[in-house]
Scaffold this motif. Structure first.
Motif, PDB file in Angstrom:
ATOM      1  N   GLY A  10     -36.013 -19.060  18.531  1.00 35.14           N
ATOM      2  CA  GLY A  10     -35.018 -19.046  17.470  1.00 35.14           C
ATOM      3  C   GLY A  10     -34.535 -20.514  17.270  1.00 35.14           C
ATOM      4  N   TYR A 384     -23.317 -16.773  20.604  1.00 28.84           N
ATOM      5  CA  TYR A 384     -23.714 -17.968  21.260  1.00 28.84           C
ATOM      6  C   TYR A 384     -23.130 -19.047  20.420  1.00 28.84           C
ATOM      7  N   ALA A 409     -35.683  -4.137  18.015  1.00 24.75           N
ATOM      8  CA  ALA A 409     -36.794  -5.085  17.460  1.00 24.75           C
ATOM      9  C   ALA A 409     -36.502  -6.554  18.337  1.00 24.75           C
ATOM     10  N   TYR A 425     -22.372 -15.878  30.126  1.00 20.85           N
ATOM     11  CA  TYR A 425     -21.779 -16.193  28.905  1.00 20.85           C
ATOM     12  C   TYR A 425     -20.286 -15.354  28.969  1.00 20.85           C
TER      13      TYR A 425
HETATM   14  N1  LIG Z   1     -29.224 -19.359  24.420  1.00 13.38           N
HETATM   15  C1  LIG Z   1     -29.215 -18.795  22.793  1.00 13.38           C
HETATM   16  N2  LIG Z   1     -28.285 -19.727  22.072  1.00 13.38           N
HETATM   17  C2  LIG Z   1     -28.335 -19.290  20.805  1.00 13.38           C
HETATM   18  N3  LIG Z   1     -28.780 -18.207  20.206  1.00 13.38           N
HETATM   19  C3  LIG Z   1     -29.393 -17.491  20.900  1.00 13.38           C
HETATM   20  C4  LIG Z   1     -29.760 -17.713  22.262  1.00 13.38           C
HETATM   21  N4  LIG Z   1     -30.467 -16.893  22.879  1.00 13.38           N
HETATM   22  C5  LIG Z   1     -30.601 -15.935  21.864  1.00 13.38           C
HETATM   23  N5  LIG Z   1     -30.217 -16.441  20.801  1.00 13.38           N
HETATM   24  C6  LIG Z   1     -29.893 -15.679  19.538  1.00 13.38           C
HETATM   25  O1  LIG Z   1     -29.444 -14.312  19.853  1.00 13.38           O
HETATM   26  C7  LIG Z   1     -30.107 -13.268  19.019  1.00 13.38           C
HETATM   27  C8  LIG Z   1     -30.420 -12.300  20.203  1.00 13.38           C
HETATM   28  O2  LIG Z   1     -31.549 -12.661  21.042  1.00 13.38           O
HETATM   29  P1  LIG Z   1     -31.966 -11.795  22.417  1.00 13.38           P
HETATM   30  O3  LIG Z   1     -32.562 -12.863  23.270  1.00 13.38           O
HETATM   31  O4  LIG Z   1     -30.863 -11.143  22.903  1.00 13.38           O
HETATM   32  O5  LIG Z   1     -32.996 -11.081  21.559  1.00 13.38           O
HETATM   33  P2  LIG Z   1     -33.765  -9.879  22.388  1.00 13.38           P
HETATM   34  O6  LIG Z   1     -33.366  -8.248  21.735  1.00 13.38           O
HETATM   35  O7  LIG Z   1     -33.841  -9.875  23.784  1.00 13.38           O
HETATM   36  O8  LIG Z   1     -35.381 -10.041  21.604  1.00 13.38           O
HETATM   37  P3  LIG Z   1     -36.939  -9.924  22.481  1.00 13.38           P
HETATM   38  O9  LIG Z   1     -37.304  -8.561  22.320  1.00 13.38           O
HETATM   39  O10 LIG Z   1     -37.699 -10.829  21.477  1.00 13.38           O
HETATM   40  O11 LIG Z   1     -36.729 -10.592  23.774  1.00 13.38           O
HETATM   41  C9  LIG Z   1     -31.203 -13.795  18.496  1.00 13.38           C
HETATM   42  O12 LIG Z   1     -30.917 -14.091  17.198  1.00 13.38           O
HETATM   43  C10 LIG Z   1     -31.506 -15.265  19.034  1.00 13.38           C
HETATM   44  O13 LIG Z   1     -32.043 -16.302  17.989  1.00 13.38           O
END
Ligand SMILES: Nc1ncnc2c1ncn2[C@@H]1O[C@H](COP(=O)(O)OP(=O)(O)OP(=O)(O)O)[C@@H](O)[C@H]1O
Ligand SMILES: [Mg+2]
Length: 624
Positions: A10, A384, A409, A425
């Motif tokens: 992302g 974040y 999702a 964090y």
């Molecule tokens: N290190 C980061 N810095 C900034 N934004 C982040 C970071 N990691 C994730 N995000 C954002 O936070 C949101 C949630 O991310 P996360 O990785 O928790 O999703 P997820 O539910 O684990 O997705 P997936 O099923 O694809 O693994 C997303 O919009 C992502 O772009």
């Protein structure tokens, strides 16, 4: 091609843009504050530094002696012999003595130079070794958010290239500039003492030299900046395209990527040539000034010699001193570059050292003698980047021993929940409690010891299979490594490897399959024996049915007697847990058992239909 592996990918603002910015810092060639701080690193070697300075002064002094001996040879031996005032044999005896003294002085000078070079290089490298250690230790304690914002390539440059530039400055720049100043002062003094009128004639060249250096300094500064910027771009580009080589080749992007590189490379060439041009004008100009001064010296001096106002020997000595007098100015361009590079590097290195961790251990940490493994999210909101909420008002309580799956999702915030439990964090609002204690009131190391985490993208280090399970923890025995592997069903594939547990895997585990990496990560988590809690981010990529069974079986065993939070991507996983938390755009929208949630016909039902049904339908094909 941007982005990192793992995580949710992302948007990462800054990104490549930020990469250049810092490498384009161009400070002054001399900055007192930075220099003072750098000199601080020499403090432990004070005595050695003092000795080096003494040697340097002696060495500068040794440079003045030969011209003066030359003067004596001419005035005390040659001229008296020629004019008949001294017998030929006596003149020869004087010559022999002066010649030997001359040789001895040269030999001493060489020996001192040898000692001084060894000493400064040793001190400089030792000090920079300390700085490199400090920098690495500092990096290890920076929060993960820092690593999200700073590309690996850039941080590596800090510890390697930037410190090299500083070593250069300590061992070559500062010392030789110091020596140069000492030499110019000493030579000026010697000239004034020998004959102040002739000395003044020599100093006529000074304003010209000062004007020349000022002019070229401007040009060199610009070309230096151009080279740094373009080199940084080449580096950034290489870093990215080499790591993304698979994509480049898959999409046959070789040609456009090559062209882009060619453009950057050509820019770099142009910048380098600009500098070469500036430097190649500088040296001949200074040289010309030196020779013109020598000519002037000869005309004026010879006149005075003929008028018997000056000895011929003094003129000879002046001629030699003049060569030494100009030498430092000739090397100036090189030293200027060293200083400029070092100042820019030290600014970046210190900026990194001044970046402090925002995630700190409390003054009086709470210690949990016995952990039950109850996890509570109390009104947690998290972003974040400020204002971009990733989790909003998340509330849930997982009782000790319970197993919970989090589904949602992609981008819903599942991985973020894991990162928060490990305190990678800090939350902006609300609290996360472990057995009723806010994790911010505990030591980070304690929190992480209680929680066993398997990340979505298991990282494999270069080394053997067993070193990857044990991670250099000496207290984990070979038997424990094997037992852990066996427990999570990783032993079967490991034993099939050519050297079993001692098989060498390459960096990032590129020789292992995704499923194998996941099993290895399980073994690692279990070897560290998390007392109660297990948090696991299932790899999204599908694995073959056999591995899937192994993983499921391992998971089931892992969950026994432990509080488990599993980010589930597999149908088989969700059906085995006590409770499911459904996350949608950072909010908990549903919670309950698989059966309950299906009956509600809400988000989970929709997700299940879309994701897991499809997965289920797909599976037979994959196993076929
Ligand atoms: N290190 C980061 N810095 C900034 N934004 C982040 C970071 N990691 C994730 N995000 C954002 O936070 C949101 C949630 O991310 P996360 O990785 O928790 O999703 P997820 O539910 O684990 O997705 P997936 O099923 O694809 O693994 C997303 O919009 C992502 O772009
Ligand atoms: Mg994720």
């Amino acid at each position: 091609m941007g982005g990192r592996g793992g995580g949710g990918g992302g948007h990462h603002g800054g990104g490549a843009g930020g990469f250049f910015q810092e490498d384009e810092i161009l400070g002054k060639a001399y900055d007192a504050t930075l220099t003072r701080r750098l000199v601080g690193y020499l403090a432990p070697y004070k005595l050695w530094v003092a000795l080096a300075i003494v040697l340097l002064l002696v060495q500068s002094l040794a440079q003045i002696v030969p011209p003066i001996i030359a003067k004596e040879i001419v005035d005390q031996a040659v001229i008296p012999a020629v004019s008949g005032a001294l017998a030929r044999d006596d003149a020869f005896a004087r010559l022999a003595v002066l010649g030997i003294v001359y040789l001895v002085v040269l030999a001493i000078g060489a020996a001192i130079r040898y000692g001084q070079t060894i000493l400064t290089t040793w001190v400089g490298q030792k000090a920079m070794y300390d700085l490199r250690l400090e920098l690495f230790r500092h990096l290890q304690f920076l929060p993960l958010g820092f690593f999200d914002r700073n590309p690996v390539g850039r941080l590596m440059t800090r510890i390697t290239n930037d410190i090299d530039a500083l070593t250069d400055m300590v061992t070559r720049g500062v010392v030789s500039i110091f020596g140069d100043i000492a030499m110019v002062v000493l030579i000026s003094g010697a000239m004034l003492i020998l004959d102040w009128r002739l000395a003044l004639v020599t100093f006529i060249s000074l304003p010209i030299l000062i004007a020349l250096t000022a002019y070229f300094r401007g040009i060199m500064r610009e070309s230096f900046r151009a080279i740094r910027i373009r080199l940084a771009r080449v580096n950034a580009f290489l870093n990215e395209t080499l790591s993304g080589m698979a994509i480049v080749q898959l999409f046959t992007r070789e040609k456009p990527v090559f062209d882009a590189f060619d453009t950057l490379n050509r820019d770099l060439l142009a910048a380098n040539q600009g500098q070469v041009r500036a430097m190649s004008v500088f040296q001949p100009t200074v040289n010309f000034t030196r020779n013109a001064t020598a000519a002037l010296l000869f005309v004026v001096g010879a006149n005075w010699v003929m008028d018997a106002q000056l000895s011929l020997g003094t003129l000879v000595a002046f001629w030699q001193l003049l060569q030494n007098f100009f030498q430092p100015i000739l090397d100036l361009s090189e030293k200027y570059n060293i200083m400029q590079a070092a100042m820019a590097s030290s600014e970046r290195v210190f900026r990194l050292l001044d970046t402090h961790s925002t995630i700190l251990d409390p003054q009086r940490p709470v210690e949990l003698p016995h952990v039950r493994g109850e996890i509570t999210f109390d009104n947690v909101s998290f972003a974040y980047n400020e204002g971009e909420w990733v989790l909003r008002d998340v509330n849930f309580k997982i009782t000790a021993g319970e197993s919970v799956a989090i589904v949602g999702a992609t981008g819903a915030g599942k991985t973020s929940i894991i990162s928060l439990i490990s305190r990678f964090y800090d939350v902006q609002k609300g609290r996360i409690l472990l057995d009723g204690v806010d994790i911010r009131d505990m030591r980070q190391a304690d929190v992480r010891r209680h929680v066993g985490v398997v990340l979505q993208d298991p990282f494999i280090f270069a080394g053997t299979i067993s070193s990857n399970i044990r991670l250099n923890e000496a207290s984990i025995s070979d038997e424990q490594v094997r037992a852990a592997a066996q427990f999570v069903n990783a032993d079967k594939f490991i034993e099939r490897l050519p050297q079993g547990y001692e098989t060498v895997v390459t960096e990032r585990g590129s020789t292992l399959s995704v499923g194998q990496k996941q099993l290895l990560a399980f073994a690692r988590a279990i070897a560290f024996n998390p007392e109660i809690l297990l948090v696991l981010d299932e790899a999204t990529s599908s694995v073959d049915t056999e591995t899937e069974h192994l993983i499921q079986d391992a998971l089931a065993k892992l969950m026994v007697g432990r509080t488990s939070i599993i980010i589930a991507h597999r149908l088989s996983t969700i059906q085995n847990v006590d409770r499911i938390i459904v996350l949608h755009k950072g909010r908990v929208v549903e919670m309950g058992t698989h059966r309950d949630l299906l009956q509600q016909r809400g988000t989970y039902h929709r997700l299940y239909e879309l994701q897991y049904r499809a997965h289920e339908a797909e599976s037979p094909m994959k196993s076929a």
